[in-house]
Each structure stands twice: as C-alpha cells, then as structure tokens.
Design a protein around this motif. Structure first.
Motif, PDB file in Angstrom:
ATOM      1  N   UNK A   1       0.824  -1.211   0.000  1.00 23.07           N
ATOM      2  CA  UNK A   1       0.000   0.000   0.000  1.00 23.07           C
ATOM      3  C   UNK A   1       0.859   1.263   0.000  1.00 23.07           C
ATOM      4  N   UNK A   2       1.993   1.242   0.710  1.00 23.63           N
ATOM      5  CA  UNK A   2       2.864   2.417   0.737  1.00 23.63           C
ATOM      6  C   UNK A   2       3.417   2.715  -0.648  1.00 23.63           C
ATOM      7  N   UNK A   3       3.850   1.680  -1.354  1.00 21.89           N
ATOM      8  CA  UNK A   3       4.388   1.874  -2.699  1.00 21.89           C
ATOM      9  C   UNK A   3       3.299   2.383  -3.640  1.00 21.89           C
ATOM     10  N   UNK A   4       2.107   1.824  -3.545  1.00 18.74           N
ATOM     11  CA  UNK A   4       1.010   2.291  -4.395  1.00 18.74           C
ATOM     12  C   UNK A   4       0.722   3.766  -4.139  1.00 18.74           C
ATOM     13  N   UNK A   5       0.729   4.157  -2.870  1.00 21.15           N
ATOM     14  CA  UNK A   5       0.480   5.565  -2.536  1.00 21.15           C
ATOM     15  C   UNK A   5       1.558   6.461  -3.140  1.00 21.15           C
TER      16      UNK A   5
END
Length: 424
Positions: free
Chosen positions: A274-278
């Motif tokens: 999720x952090x990378x997607x954000x």
C-alpha cells in the motif's frame, strides 16, 4: 489474409501505397476507451491524413481496404519485451553454446511474430542485439514492430542482469568481471558511467533491475539490489540525456527506492504494498504488470527440468502473487500500461495478457486503453502513437467481432498495418 515473412517481405508486401482509404465497421477510440461506429481513414505517406465517420464512400482508389465487417483499433504497444531470447528448457546453457549471430537470427523471427500478432510498437527492456534489430526494422530491411530499446539493463554486482551469475570461479577468469560498460555497477560513480555508456551505444530508454529477479541464477527474487544513492545517480544522469527509466522490481523496498528516485515505471511489481502504491500515485509512476510472464513461470515451475532448482521456488511464488497485486493496484488507482515480458514466454502470444488483465478485474475497454493511449503516454509518444487520429502514425489492426465483449479476439488479429504498410 496474407502474412509477410522476412525472405519474401519485399516481394509479397512491396512498398507502402502513397495513399489508401480504409473503411472500418467499428473503431476503438483510445482517448475515450469507447467503441465507435463506422469510420473511413485516409492514410497518406504512412500517416493518417483524414478521418470520416459514417458509412463508407466510393473512393475510386484500388488501394482501398474494406474492413466494414471488422473492428479497427490502433496498433498495440507492448511496454516490456525481450526480443533477444525466448524461453526454452535449454536457455541456461545457450550462452555457452551459441554465438551472438545465433541469437540475432532468432530475434528476426521473434520480431515478425510480434508484429503479426498486432503489436506495432514495443519497448525492449534488455538486450544489446535489439539495438541493431531496431535499426534494421527502421531501415525497412526486416518486418517487425517499432522498437524502443534499452540495450543492456543496468544491474548491481551479483544482481539480476549481472551476466556472470552462476558461473564457476574457473570460468570467471575467462569471462572477466563486468563493469559499468557491461551494465554492472557498484556505487553512484559507476552508475553514472553505465547510463552514459547506454547513451554511447544508442539506447532509447534506461532499464534497471532494482530487485532480484525470478529467472536469474540467484536465491532471491525480491531483495533490493541498489542503494538509494545509486538509483538517484542513475535517474539524475538519465534525465540529463533525455531518458525515461524503467525499473524491474518485485520487492516492495526496491520499488520504494526506485519510485523515490523518480523512475518512470515499475515493471512486474509483484510484492507491491500500500505504501508503494500511494507513492506511485503521488509521483505519477506507471505500473507495467506482466501478468502473462507470471502465469507462464508458475506453470513451468511445476515441470521438472524446465528451470534450475534455484529458480523453481521463485517462479512458483511470484507466479501465484502477481495477478493478486495487479487487482489491488488497479483498484487503488495506480496508472497501468500494458506489458508482458515476452521472451519469458513465446513471442507472438502477447495478447493473452489482455485476457489475464480482464480476469483479474480490469474492464476490457481499460485493458485496451492500457496498450494504446497509456502505453503511448508512458513512452512520451502520445503525439505519434496510441490512437487513430489525424497526423499520427498509421498503425492499425483489425479483428472480427467486438473485442470489448470478447477480449480474446485480440489473440486472433486479422489485419496489421504499420506506418501505412500492410503486413497481414
């Protein structure tokens, strides 16, 4: 329908007509991702000169092409291929037995298969011989897609794309240790040298291997393999030379470093979190998923002898995960451009990726847009490619039926035109 093969290319296909009309029963509009009604397209000197909606008109031109029973689409774009090789059970020993000429002659066939499958442009992310293949196609010597070539991928010492991984110590004395000129770096100074060498060799784009890889002769598929200052140096140097940067990455930490450095795309993205997607959404980073490659390696991991033992568990894990990640990334709103990793599986089967994308939750219209408008935008060539519009390159394919209702129709392309030249 007529296919054109290398030795008969000039005889069967001949030069492109100076002017021709094409009448389409339906037309896929890549800008809106909608299927439109009948259109006529005038191609002049390799570009789209005029477009008209409505029923076909009599042109009096014997070069006209009646496709009123078909759906016309822009030529497809695959953003991740490897035309210098193709998967087979003997691939890991071929480098010791075959010469570069052997790989080059094979690549001619791979390029033709790709074009006849409807892919009029590709981004080749690793392989020196594809620079020459690109030039031969551009010069009209060979049939094939328009190639945007990376040349040699940039790796770290011992990392994915280090060409001497798995080689014995005795053999190392014969091969020597690769350096920045060979696309293998240690530290930011060598990282800059590697980018400049790619410029010297004529590459169109920079490709780095930010994490371990599935098919490399090494234990990890996902560990980060560049320090932050190394990727920063690559991206900064690439920008000086007008390059975009594509980052092979399976693991989240390696992806994070690449995105923070400013790469243009993440390739594969298997363990994206999720952090990378954000971060990717914040910075406009594209995701090129390569679902077909994951599906293929997962299948072959169960076949004794196809991959070395050190590769099989990686192939099984990544193949099982990559489609799940794609679903999550699509639902999160990450920008997606079509890419397959062709070469990991047989060339010419690229369109199977559409079927897997739809199965994983992306609507067919957006899957098609990912291989037209989105891919052209990632290339920085939206003014030239990716849609059927006046002024753009006359790249057009056609299928029978409605590809939005049955995406597998893209696996049965019946007409292929590239820059106004009919190939199929």
């Amino acid at each position: 329908m007529r296919a054109c093969f290398p030795l008969l290319f000039l005889l069967l296909c001949g030069p492109a007509a100076a002017e021709q009309w094409i009448s389409c029963g339906k037309l896929f509009d890549a800008k809106s991702a909608k299927l439109l009604g009948p259109h006529q397209i005038l191609i002049r000197e390799g570009r789209i000169a005029e477009m008209r909606s409505g029923q076909p008109m009599t042109t009096g031109n014997d070069q006209s092409l009646d496709l009123t029973d078909k759906t016309c689409l822009p030529g497809l774009i695959d953003m991740h291929v490897h035309l210098d090789h193709e998967s087979n059970p003997n691939r890991y020993s071929e480098g010791f037995r075959l010469n570069q000429e052997d790989f080059a002659f094979r690549a001619v066939s791979y390029a033709e298969r790709t074009l006849l499958a409807g892919f009029t442009s590709v981004r080749d992310l690793g392989g020196r011989i594809t620079l020459s293949l690109r030039d031969s196609i551009d010069d009209g010597q060979l049939p094939g897609p328009r190639i945007i070539a990376a040349g040699k991928s940039i790796a770290t010492t011992g990392g994915h794309a280090d060409p001497i991984n798995g080689v014995s110590r005795d053999m190392l004395h014969a091969f020597g240790y690769p350096g920045p000129e060979d696309g293998v770096i240690a530290g930011p100074i060598e990282a800059r040298r590697a980018v400049r060498q790619r410029y010297k060799e004529g590459s169109d784009v920079i490709k780095i291997t930010a994490t371990g890889g599935v098919l490399s002769f090494a234990k990890s598929a996902d560990n980060p393999q560049f320090m932050q200052d190394e990727i920063d140096a690559i991206v900064a140097t690439a920008r000086d030379y007008g390059y975009k940067v594509a980052a092979h990455a399976h693991g989240a930490e390696g992806m994070k470093r690449a995105v923070l450095a400013g790469v243009d795309s993440i390739e594969h993205g298997t363990y994206m979190n999720a952090e990378v997607m954000r971060l990717m959404k914040q910075r406009g980073t594209w995701y090129v998923p390569t679902l077909l490659a994951g599906d293929f390696v997962s299948e072959k991991s169960r076949q004794d002898g196809y991959y070395p033992d050190i590769v099989r568990p990686k192939a099984a894990r990544v193949g099982a995960q990559i489609a799940k990640t794609f679903t999550q990334a699509y639902q999160a709103g990450v920008k997606i451009a079509f890419g397959t990793d062709a070469g990991v599986f047989p060339h010419g089967q690229n369109a199977r990726e559409f079927e897997l994308m739809v199965k994983a939750g992306m609507p067919a219209d957006l899957a098609l847009q990912s291989a037209t408008r989105n891919a052209a935008e990632l290339l920085g060539k939206w003014d030239e490619l990716g849609s059927l519009e006046v002024g753009k390159q006359a790249d057009l394919i056609a299928v029978s039926g409605d590809p939005l209702a049955d995406i597998t129709l893209l696996q049965r392309v019946e007409v292929v035109i590239k820059a106004g030249q009919r190939y199929k």
